[in-house]
Design an enzyme around this catalytic site. Structure first.
Site, short mmCIF file in Angstrom:
data_model
loop_
_atom_site.label_atom_id
_atom_site.label_comp_id
_atom_site.label_asym_id
_atom_site.label_seq_id
_atom_site.Cartn_x
_atom_site.Cartn_y
_atom_site.Cartn_z
N LYS A 19 0.84 -1.21 0.00
CA LYS A 19 0.00 0.00 0.00
C LYS A 19 0.87 1.25 0.00
O LYS A 19 0.61 2.20 -0.75
CB LYS A 19 -0.94 -0.05 1.22
CG LYS A 19 -1.83 1.17 1.39
CD LYS A 19 -3.04 0.85 2.23
CE LYS A 19 -2.82 0.87 3.72
NZ LYS A 19 -2.54 2.20 4.29
N SER A 20 1.88 1.28 0.86
CA SER A 20 2.73 2.48 0.96
C SER A 20 3.44 2.77 -0.36
O SER A 20 3.51 3.92 -0.81
CB SER A 20 3.78 2.28 2.06
OG SER A 20 3.17 2.13 3.31
N ARG A 24 2.86 6.04 -3.16
CA ARG A 24 3.99 6.88 -3.57
C ARG A 24 4.22 6.81 -5.07
O ARG A 24 4.67 7.78 -5.69
CB ARG A 24 5.25 6.45 -2.79
CG ARG A 24 5.18 6.92 -1.31
CD ARG A 24 6.01 6.05 -0.39
NE ARG A 24 6.10 6.54 0.97
CZ ARG A 24 5.19 6.34 1.94
NH1 ARG A 24 4.07 5.66 1.67
NH2 ARG A 24 5.39 6.82 3.15
N GLY A 91 -5.01 7.92 5.48
CA GLY A 91 -4.11 8.85 6.16
C GLY A 91 -2.90 9.17 5.29
O GLY A 91 -2.41 10.30 5.26
N ARG A 119 -8.35 12.03 12.69
CA ARG A 119 -6.91 11.74 12.81
C ARG A 119 -6.09 13.04 12.87
O ARG A 119 -6.43 14.01 12.19
CB ARG A 119 -6.48 10.80 11.67
CG ARG A 119 -7.15 9.44 11.85
CD ARG A 119 -6.79 8.46 10.80
NE ARG A 119 -5.39 8.04 10.89
CZ ARG A 119 -4.82 7.25 10.00
NH1 ARG A 119 -5.52 6.79 8.97
NH2 ARG A 119 -3.57 6.88 10.14
N SER A 164 7.41 8.78 12.16
CA SER A 164 6.26 8.64 11.26
C SER A 164 6.69 8.86 9.82
O SER A 164 7.17 9.95 9.47
CB SER A 164 5.17 9.66 11.63
OG SER A 164 4.31 9.87 10.52
N GLN A 166 4.75 9.15 7.40
CA GLN A 166 3.84 10.11 6.76
C GLN A 166 4.29 11.54 7.03
O GLN A 166 4.26 12.39 6.14
CB GLN A 166 2.41 9.88 7.25
CG GLN A 166 1.88 8.54 6.76
CD GLN A 166 0.47 8.25 7.22
OE1 GLN A 166 -0.15 9.03 7.93
NE2 GLN A 166 -0.05 7.11 6.80
N ASP A 312 1.89 -1.36 11.91
CA ASP A 312 0.58 -1.79 11.40
C ASP A 312 0.30 -3.27 11.67
O ASP A 312 -0.83 -3.73 11.50
CB ASP A 312 0.46 -1.51 9.90
CG ASP A 312 0.54 -0.02 9.61
OD1 ASP A 312 0.24 0.78 10.52
OD2 ASP A 312 0.93 0.35 8.49
N LYS A 339 -4.61 5.70 14.76
CA LYS A 339 -4.76 5.06 13.44
C LYS A 339 -6.24 5.09 13.06
O LYS A 339 -7.00 5.87 13.60
CB LYS A 339 -4.19 3.64 13.50
CG LYS A 339 -2.70 3.59 13.85
CD LYS A 339 -1.82 4.24 12.80
CE LYS A 339 -0.34 4.12 13.15
NZ LYS A 339 0.51 4.85 12.20
O1 SPQ Z 1 -2.75 5.48 5.34
P1 SPQ Z 1 -3.16 5.12 6.73
O2 SPQ Z 1 -4.64 5.19 6.87
O3 SPQ Z 1 -2.47 5.95 7.77
O4 SPQ Z 1 -2.73 3.58 6.94
C1 SPQ Z 1 -1.98 2.86 7.93
C2 SPQ Z 1 -2.51 1.36 7.85
O5 SPQ Z 1 -2.71 0.70 8.86
O6 SPQ Z 1 -2.64 0.91 6.72
C3 SPQ Z 1 -2.10 3.40 9.35
F1 SPQ Z 1 -3.25 3.38 9.88
O7 SPQ Z 1 -0.59 2.75 7.56
C4 SPQ Z 1 0.37 3.82 7.64
C5 SPQ Z 1 1.42 3.48 8.68
O8 SPQ Z 1 0.87 3.26 9.96
C6 SPQ Z 1 1.01 3.95 6.29
C7 SPQ Z 1 2.29 4.71 6.31
C8 SPQ Z 1 2.88 5.18 5.04
O9 SPQ Z 1 2.55 4.65 3.96
O10 SPQ Z 1 3.71 6.11 5.10
C9 SPQ Z 1 2.98 4.95 7.48
C10 SPQ Z 1 2.48 4.57 8.81
O11 SPQ Z 1 1.89 5.70 9.43
P2 SPQ Z 1 2.76 6.76 10.27
O12 SPQ Z 1 1.72 7.66 10.89
O13 SPQ Z 1 3.50 5.96 11.28
O14 SPQ Z 1 3.61 7.49 9.35
#
Ligand code: SPQ
Length: 425
Positions: A19-20, A24, A91, A119, A164, A166, A312, A339
């Site tokens: 997914k990540s 991107r 997110g 969030r 994080s 994100q 996750d 989350k």
């Molecule tokens: O996209 P979203 O909703 O935040 O998804 C989650 C998940 O469980 O699929 C978190 F709820 O994954 C994030 C992950 O926890 C995806 C992510 C990324 O692609 O950069 C990073 C993580 O979040 P964070 O807040 O730690 O940066």
């Protein structure tokens, strides 16, 4: 959806794309010059939200269900969206896209579903404002809806209070447009897919310890991207294979990037029978086939720098810990509270209802394994990771486990139940 105890799970599967990495690929492909071809893109609701947002900004993105082809607009070619950008439940889309929007010559508005609107966005608003961005929370609660009026940005150094990806990626994406150098230091290293993909699109990145630095980019060059299987999705089958009797499962082509492989480390520490084959480093992100077999497990402590590498996976690791001898302590994981649901409370409440000995702490949970679980009604809280974790628990619990809102797996793993069913034959 209802789950009952099974006495074995066996087979091989290909897990959907990461997914990540999929998010991107859409974002960098849109900002690149030329064509970006994405193989193995995750056809889940979150990544489709990213795709639709960039389409709304004038990017021609075609998806035949197999390959995504992005005709990039270049760094300065995005168009003002005619309507509000809807990120759904994602997110990642919200936070990463905000970094890009902060530097565009137009105003945009971001909305999402009920979970997104709770969030925290202050974590990106603070550094973006330090860069000169004009970003506000419409309701003044530091959550979406967000209004972003694009402007000129300057590079900053940001000491992030949270590990994080994100937050880091949001700042780095804004940094593509900022005057001078942009760097981010994190308490622990978070997933580095943005950095790896920047490099492949021709943006130099320098990494020193937990600090990442870039300079404003001249241009990004369209790429062919091979998205590895998502280790966060593989995690459900890893745990299922370890805790279900008489089981052996092989999960093929899983991304084993060292910033994501915390679950492997934990499974080994707990004494799980897990091995890699077909390890490959050919395509930017390392991959391997992972085989797990039914194992006798012992509890362990999970804390510190491994936490961002498995954040996750903690819901399903909590299920795993219920089947281990002794105590598992999970610490330094307060991020779980922000989350898609409060994943500490939701796991503790639902596993307790199934008969587990589990207690919530300020920053994690304590699980005394070895108690038999029994089925009950589980509210997924419309959190995909909760629904999938309890499907695995339900296959190893007496009686019936009914998951409400089970369709939420569409966010990251639309074929999850079919793939699980295939292991039961
Ligand atoms: O996209 P979203 O909703 O935040 O998804 C989650 C998940 O469980 O699929 C978190 F709820 O994954 C994030 C992950 O926890 C995806 C992510 C990324 O692609 O950069 C990073 C993580 O979040 P964070 O807040 O730690 O940066």
């Amino acid at each position: 959806m209802i789950f009952k105890k099974v006495n074995k799970l066996n087979g091989e599967l290909n897990i959907p794309g990461d997914k990540s990495v999929s998010h991107r690929s859409i974002m960098l492909g849109s900002l690149a010059e030329g064509i970006t071809e994405v193989h193995g893109f995750l056809n889940g609701a979150d990544c489709i939200s990213s795709m639709n947002c960039f389409r709304q900004m004038g990017v021609d993105i075609r998806y035949d269900g197999n390959i995504v082809t992005i005709y990039g607009n270049g760094l300065t070619g995005l168009k003002a969206p005619a309507a509000t950008l809807d990120v759904g439940n994602s997110g990642t889309t919200t936070r990463l896209m905000s970094g890009i929007l902060a530097a565009q010559p137009f105003e945009s508005r971001i909305i999402g579903d009920a979970s997104i609107c709770k969030r925290p966005m202050k974590r990106i608003m603070t550094p973006l404002r330090m860069m000169g961005a004009d970003i506000t929370s419409e309701l003044g609660n530091d959550c979406a809806p967000l209004i972003i009026k694009g402007t000129t940005l300057k590079g900053i150094h940001y000491d992030s209070p949270v590990a994080s990806a994100q937050v880091k990626s949001c700042i780095l994406l804004a940094g593509l447009y900022a005057d001078g150098e942009t760097s981010v230091t994190e308490p622990y290293v978070s997933r580095n897919h943005t950095e790896l993909m920047f490099e492949s699109f021709g943006v130099p990145v320098s990494v020193s310890g937990t600090t990442v630095t870039i300079n404003a980019a001249q241009k990004l060059i369209g790429q062919k991207i091979m998205v590895p299987g998502d280790i966060s999705s593989a995690a459900y089958f890893i745990v299922a294979g370890l805790i279900t009797p008489n089981s052996c499962i092989t999960i093929k082509n899983v991304g084993i990037n060292p910033t994501r492989d915390g679950i492997i480390e934990v499974v080994k520490k707990m004494g799980g029978n897990i091995s890699y084959s077909n390890v490959s480093n050919d395509v930017g992100e390392p991959t391997a086939d992972i085989t797990v077999r039914t194992s006798s497990l012992k509890g362990c402590t999970i804390e510190g720098e491994v936490i961002p590498k498995l954040i996750d996976e903690i819901p399903v690791i909590a299920v795993l810990a219920c089947f281990a001898e002794g105590t598992t302590v999970i610490k330094d994981a307060a991020e779980l509270k922000v989350k898609e649901s409060n994943r500490i409370d939701v796991m503790v409440n639902n596993l307790s209802a199934m008969g587990a000995d589990i207690t919530a702490t300020e920053d994690g949970m304590i699980i005394n394994g070895g108690r038999e679980l029994h089925g009950t009604v589980i509210d997924s809280m419309m959190d995909h990771r909760i629904a999938m974790s309890f499907a695995i628990a339900g296959l190893n619990a007496d009686g019936e486990t009914k998951i409400e809102g089970s369709e939420v797996v569409n966010i990251s793993y639309p074929t999850f139940y079919d793939d699980l069913k295939a292991m039961m034959n």
